[in-house]
Design a protein around this motif. Structure first.
Motif, short mmCIF file in Angstrom:
data_model
loop_
_atom_site.label_atom_id
_atom_site.label_comp_id
_atom_site.label_asym_id
_atom_site.label_seq_id
_atom_site.Cartn_x
_atom_site.Cartn_y
_atom_site.Cartn_z
N PHE A 1 41.58 27.13 31.68
CA PHE A 1 41.17 25.75 32.00
C PHE A 1 42.27 24.78 31.57
O PHE A 1 42.63 23.86 32.31
N GLU A 2 42.82 25.02 30.38
CA GLU A 2 43.91 24.18 29.88
C GLU A 2 45.13 24.24 30.82
O GLU A 2 45.72 23.21 31.16
N ILE A 3 45.49 25.45 31.23
CA ILE A 3 46.66 25.62 32.11
C ILE A 3 46.47 24.84 33.41
O ILE A 3 47.34 24.07 33.83
N LEU A 4 45.31 25.03 34.04
CA LEU A 4 45.08 24.40 35.35
C LEU A 4 44.88 22.89 35.23
O LEU A 4 45.16 22.15 36.18
N SER A 5 44.40 22.44 34.06
CA SER A 5 44.20 21.00 33.85
C SER A 5 45.53 20.29 33.56
O SER A 5 45.83 19.25 34.14
N LEU A 6 46.31 20.88 32.64
CA LEU A 6 47.50 20.19 32.15
C LEU A 6 48.76 20.54 32.93
O LEU A 6 49.74 19.79 32.89
N GLN A 7 48.74 21.68 33.62
CA GLN A 7 49.96 22.10 34.34
C GLN A 7 49.75 22.18 35.85
O GLN A 7 50.61 22.71 36.56
N GLU B 1 56.28 41.02 34.76
CA GLU B 1 57.45 40.95 35.63
C GLU B 1 57.78 42.31 36.25
O GLU B 1 58.17 42.40 37.42
N GLU B 2 57.56 43.37 35.49
CA GLU B 2 57.77 44.73 36.02
C GLU B 2 56.78 45.04 37.14
O GLU B 2 57.15 45.60 38.17
N VAL B 3 55.52 44.67 36.93
CA VAL B 3 54.48 44.91 37.95
C VAL B 3 54.81 44.13 39.22
O VAL B 3 54.70 44.66 40.34
N ALA B 4 55.21 42.87 39.08
CA ALA B 4 55.55 42.04 40.23
C ALA B 4 56.70 42.67 41.02
O ALA B 4 56.60 42.87 42.24
N ALA B 5 57.77 43.00 40.33
CA ALA B 5 58.96 43.55 40.99
C ALA B 5 58.66 44.88 41.67
O ALA B 5 59.11 45.13 42.80
N ALA B 6 57.87 45.73 41.00
CA ALA B 6 57.55 47.04 41.56
C ALA B 6 56.74 46.95 42.84
O ALA B 6 56.71 47.88 43.65
N ASN B 7 56.06 45.80 43.02
CA ASN B 7 55.20 45.62 44.20
C ASN B 7 55.76 44.62 45.20
O ASN B 7 55.02 44.13 46.07
N GLY B 8 57.05 44.31 45.07
CA GLY B 8 57.71 43.48 46.08
C GLY B 8 57.50 41.99 45.96
O GLY B 8 57.69 41.25 46.92
N PHE B 9 57.11 41.53 44.76
CA PHE B 9 56.92 40.10 44.53
C PHE B 9 58.05 39.55 43.65
O PHE B 9 58.66 40.27 42.87
N ARG B 10 58.26 38.25 43.79
CA ARG B 10 59.20 37.54 42.91
C ARG B 10 58.40 36.56 42.06
O ARG B 10 57.59 35.79 42.59
N VAL B 11 58.61 36.59 40.75
CA VAL B 11 57.91 35.66 39.85
C VAL B 11 58.60 34.30 39.94
O VAL B 11 59.80 34.18 39.67
N VAL B 12 57.84 33.29 40.35
CA VAL B 12 58.37 31.92 40.41
C VAL B 12 58.36 31.32 39.01
O VAL B 12 59.35 30.77 38.54
N GLU B 13 57.20 31.42 38.33
CA GLU B 13 57.09 30.88 36.97
C GLU B 13 55.81 31.38 36.31
O GLU B 13 54.80 31.63 36.99
N HIS B 14 55.87 31.53 34.97
CA HIS B 14 54.67 31.80 34.17
C HIS B 14 54.19 30.47 33.59
O HIS B 14 54.96 29.77 32.92
N PHE B 15 52.92 30.13 33.81
CA PHE B 15 52.33 28.92 33.23
C PHE B 15 51.39 29.37 32.11
O PHE B 15 50.36 29.99 32.37
N GLN B 16 51.74 29.06 30.84
CA GLN B 16 50.97 29.53 29.70
C GLN B 16 50.23 28.37 29.01
O GLN B 16 50.66 27.23 29.08
N ASP B 17 49.14 28.73 28.32
CA ASP B 17 48.44 27.75 27.49
C ASP B 17 49.25 27.53 26.21
O ASP B 17 50.22 28.24 25.93
N CYS B 18 48.83 26.56 25.41
CA CYS B 18 49.62 26.17 24.23
C CYS B 18 49.67 27.26 23.17
O CYS B 18 50.61 27.30 22.36
N LYS B 19 48.69 28.17 23.14
CA LYS B 19 48.69 29.26 22.15
C LYS B 19 49.41 30.51 22.67
O LYS B 19 49.54 31.48 21.94
#
Length: 314
Positions: free
Chosen positions: A52-58, A286-304
């Protein structure tokens, strides 16, 4: 095959296996979905407030990463109550962006409530809900050719074993076109005590969520489970990041399921495995993404740094 026949087939397969199991996808009938809403309100259950924090603040940051130049759709798999997602949709509605929200959930009750809530809070939102198993709707979504942001939130990907994750992501790829995005929630590894409390709460809400699986078999398939003869156990392994949850038979017993006319024997202390919930590291994601043909654009994390919504593209 009807949903009831599929349910009966899967229950027979799971209860006749050497290690008895029931798929966690069967948690979410209308009653189970309601209990899960209670789980998400527990103080110990951190994934919901973190996301909720991630989607609200980012939300603005996430939107800025999307390179759509024409009307698009936001497709949410397993939408639930949609309260977290509403934080992201609100930003788009305020900016008068032309998009349609397509929530998909197996529970018709959940979809009805979500639609009513969205209309109440975001009256300008274009919404086109779908009810059912989201995998069966993949082809229909792909054929539409509408640019898409797919949402698979809540850390649901953690419920899949490694080979199942690859199969799931292959399904997502099939309904994505170049330039589409996937925003996926991952629960991150953290203090094991924090994880343990989230999955075995002192009020027994998680236990009720698991026991409801047996009630559901009784209700829908004519099962004879005596639910007071089962307990709940959850274990977190901080080495591999896996929470595994079980129902435990307290006595030797025999259970009959009328729909399949089959009987299942339980020894004292025999387990029914009900759920896997894997916690990831960023490098694993990142390993899972790459192994399945995806590119990670960005990780959006909560403050903790308890949780991340990771934005991927093809």
């Amino acid at each position: 095959m009807t949903d009831l026949q599929t349910f009966a087939r899967d229950i027979h397969k799971g209860l006749s296996a050497p290690q008895k199991h029931i798929s966690s996808k069967y948690f979410y009938d209308d009653i189970g979905s309601g209990i899960f809403q209670d789980i998400m309100k527990m103080p110990e259950y951190y994934p919901t407030p973190c996301e909720f924090e991630i989607l609200s603040l980012q939300g603005e940051n996430i939107i800025q990463k999307l390179a759509f130049n024409k009307p698009f759709q936001i497709v949410e798999f397993g939408a639930g109550d949609g309260i977290k997602t509403r934080q992201l949709l609100k930003k788009l509605v305020e900016r008068q962006v032309d998009f349609t929200y397509v929530p998909i959930d197996i529970s018709s009750k959940a979809i009805e409530e979500l639609t009513a809530n969205m209309h109440a809070h975001l009256p300008g939102l274009k919404i086109s809900p779908m009810i059912g198993n989201y995998f069966s709707m993949m082809e229909e979504l792909a054929a539409s050719g509408v640019p898409s942001l797919l949402l698979f939130l809540g850390g649901n990907i953690g419920n899949y074993e490694a080979h199942e994750v690859n199969s799931l992501l292959a399904d997502f790829r099939k309904c994505m076109n170049p330039g589409d995005y996937l925003l996926t929630g991952f629960d991150l590894q953290k203090n094991p005590a924090t994880v343990r409390c989230a999955y075995d709460d002192p009020k027994g809400i998680t236990k009720a969520f698991n026991i409801n699986l047996l009630h559901r078999i009784n209700r829908e398939l004519g099962g004879s489970f005596k639910t007071n003869q089962f307990d709940f156990y959850s274990h977190y392994n901080p080495v591999n990041g896996e929470v595994r949850s079980y129902l435990v038979s307290l006595v030797p017993q025999k259970v009959h399921v009328r729909h399949t006319d089959k009987c299942y024997d339980f020894d004292r202390n025999e387990l029914i495995w009900t759920e896997l919930s894997k916690k990831y590291t960023l490098s694993e994601i990142e390993e899972v993404a790459a192994a399945n043909g995806f590119r990670v654009v960005e990780h959006f994390q909560d403050c903790k740094a308890y949780f991340t919504d990771s934005l991927w593209t093809l």
